[in-house]
Scaffold this motif. Structure first.
Motif, PDB file in Angstrom:
ATOM      1  N   THR A 289       0.828  -1.208   0.000  1.00 14.52           N
ATOM      2  CA  THR A 289       0.000   0.000   0.000  1.00 14.52           C
ATOM      3  C   THR A 289       0.862   1.258   0.000  1.00 14.52           C
ATOM      4  N   GLU A 290       1.914   1.242   0.785  1.00 15.56           N
ATOM      5  CA  GLU A 290       2.817   2.390   0.847  1.00 15.56           C
ATOM      6  C   GLU A 290       3.495   2.627  -0.508  1.00 15.56           C
ATOM      7  N   LYS A 293       0.653   3.907  -3.052  1.00 19.40           N
ATOM      8  CA  LYS A 293      -0.359   4.788  -2.465  1.00 19.40           C
ATOM      9  C   LYS A 293      -0.932   5.809  -3.448  1.00 19.40           C
ATOM     10  N   LEU A 298      -5.221   1.218  -6.604  1.00 16.43           N
ATOM     11  CA  LEU A 298      -4.806   0.592  -5.357  1.00 16.43           C
ATOM     12  C   LEU A 298      -5.910  -0.283  -4.765  1.00 16.43           C
TER      13      LEU A 298
END
Length: 343
Positions: A289-290, A293, A298
């Motif tokens: 996710t990072e 982002k 996503l």
């Protein structure tokens, strides 16, 4: 010293991202495709490597594996494409198909409805649920394909003997049935797009369906659906094999024991492995996710992870570890049962 197996580039790998997006958009076909790959390459090698097991029982287990993957993939391919395409239309333009109350209930305040867990669960019930619906037809297909595979195997290994089955007639009949089934899938008015899309939207607009999705959105629904699918498929296949006149009764018993043992063990082991890998998966999702982002997709990628994880766990368990055990045990259980009856 900790070694980081994944760097930023790994989380952004196009192959990984495309695979996750595909899993999210067409879960049933992703599962079928994974099964096809593992069952035609890995599982045959495992079955053939099983020690102290009758050669013909190995061959029948191998034939069943190939027939199951071929029949299942063809059916899911024909049925899943129109459903996936219809849901994709709703994803892109929810206001066209869903009423405002549904968008609010399923969207849960997300800027994009596709990022909502409730909406993802609701739509995946159609995508993955298709696999459960097609479990019985798939098993019937598998049984249909077993006869031609057996005929082919006999032709290869018994060139100088006359066939005891009417192979050509059976094969031709099976092919015609296959073509008829596939043609009906393609020719159905539901595959033209809007009728199917609006039919799915009508169900999504039902309050009881929304309440169900909201209540169970955080459950391990992907694994549950796959487990149910495998159980139904196995029970149907056992029934179909018992009806198949082209398989020797002794071979039927071993094949049925093999199928039952494989499914039971794979489901149990898969749930255990899935729970054990929760921590690893959470860490992966956090870093993934990072790294992504800023990606507009996503939400789709995260949805795909939920589908890919149980698919790979169940697939690897069912097609690599379990065949070795089930092929070995099935023959011994049949022998023990046979011996007990004679006493």
């Amino acid at each position: 010293m900790k070694v980081n197996l994944f760097n930023q580039n790994t989380y952004k790998n196009k192959f990984l991202l495309n695979g996750l997006e595909f899993a999210a958009n067409n879960g049933a076909l992703f599962v079928a495709g994974t099964s096809l790959t593992l069952s035609t390459i890995i599982r045959p090698l495992v079955i053939l490597a099983t020690p102290k097991t009758d050669k013909q029982n190995k061959q029948l287990a191998l034939i069943k594996s190939l027939a199951s993957s071929a029949g299942g993939y063809l059916l899911i391919l024909a049925a899943s494409i129109p459903i996936a395409a219809s849901i994709k239309k709703i994803d892109k333009n929810p206001a066209k198909y869903l009423n405002s109350r549904t968008i609010a209930k399923l969207g849960k305040g997300e800027p994009k409805i596709t990022n909502s867990k409730t909406y993802q669960f609701a739509t995946q019930l159609f995508k993955l649920g298709l696999g459960a619906v097609m479990a019985t037809p798939k098993s019937i297909f598998t049984n249909m394909f077993i006869t031609p595979f057996i005929a082919l195997n006999n032709k290869i290994h018994k060139k100088n003997e006359k066939q005891t089955y009417s192979n050509n007639l059976n094969s031709q009949s099976d092919e015609n049935k296959t073509k008829d089934l596939v043609f009906k899938g393609k020719g159905s008015p539901l595959t033209k797009g809007e009728p199917l899309t609006r039919g799915i939207a009508k169900i999504l607009n039902m309050q009881c369906f929304q309440n169900f999705a909201d209540r169970f959105k955080d459950t391990n629904f992907a694994m549950h659906i796959m487990a149910i699918t495998d159980a139904v498929a196995t029970l149907t296949l056992i029934d179909q094999v018992n009806r198949n006149k082209h398989i020797n009764n002794d071979r039927k018993r071993v094949l049925n024991y093999n199928s039952a043992i494989a499914t039971s063990l794979s489901i149990g082991c898969s749930y255990t492995a899935d729970a054990a890998l929760d921590g690893v998966t959470d860490k992966f999702i956090k870093k993934f996710t990072e790294a992504n982002k800023n990606s507009p997709k996503l939400g789709k990628y995260l949805e795909g992870i939920k589908i890919a994880k149980p698919t790979l766990i169940l697939g690897i368990t069912y097609y690599t570890i379990i065949p070795f055990i089930s092929t070995f045990l099935a023959e011994r259980i049949d022998r023990a049962s046979h011996t007990a009856k004679k006493r």
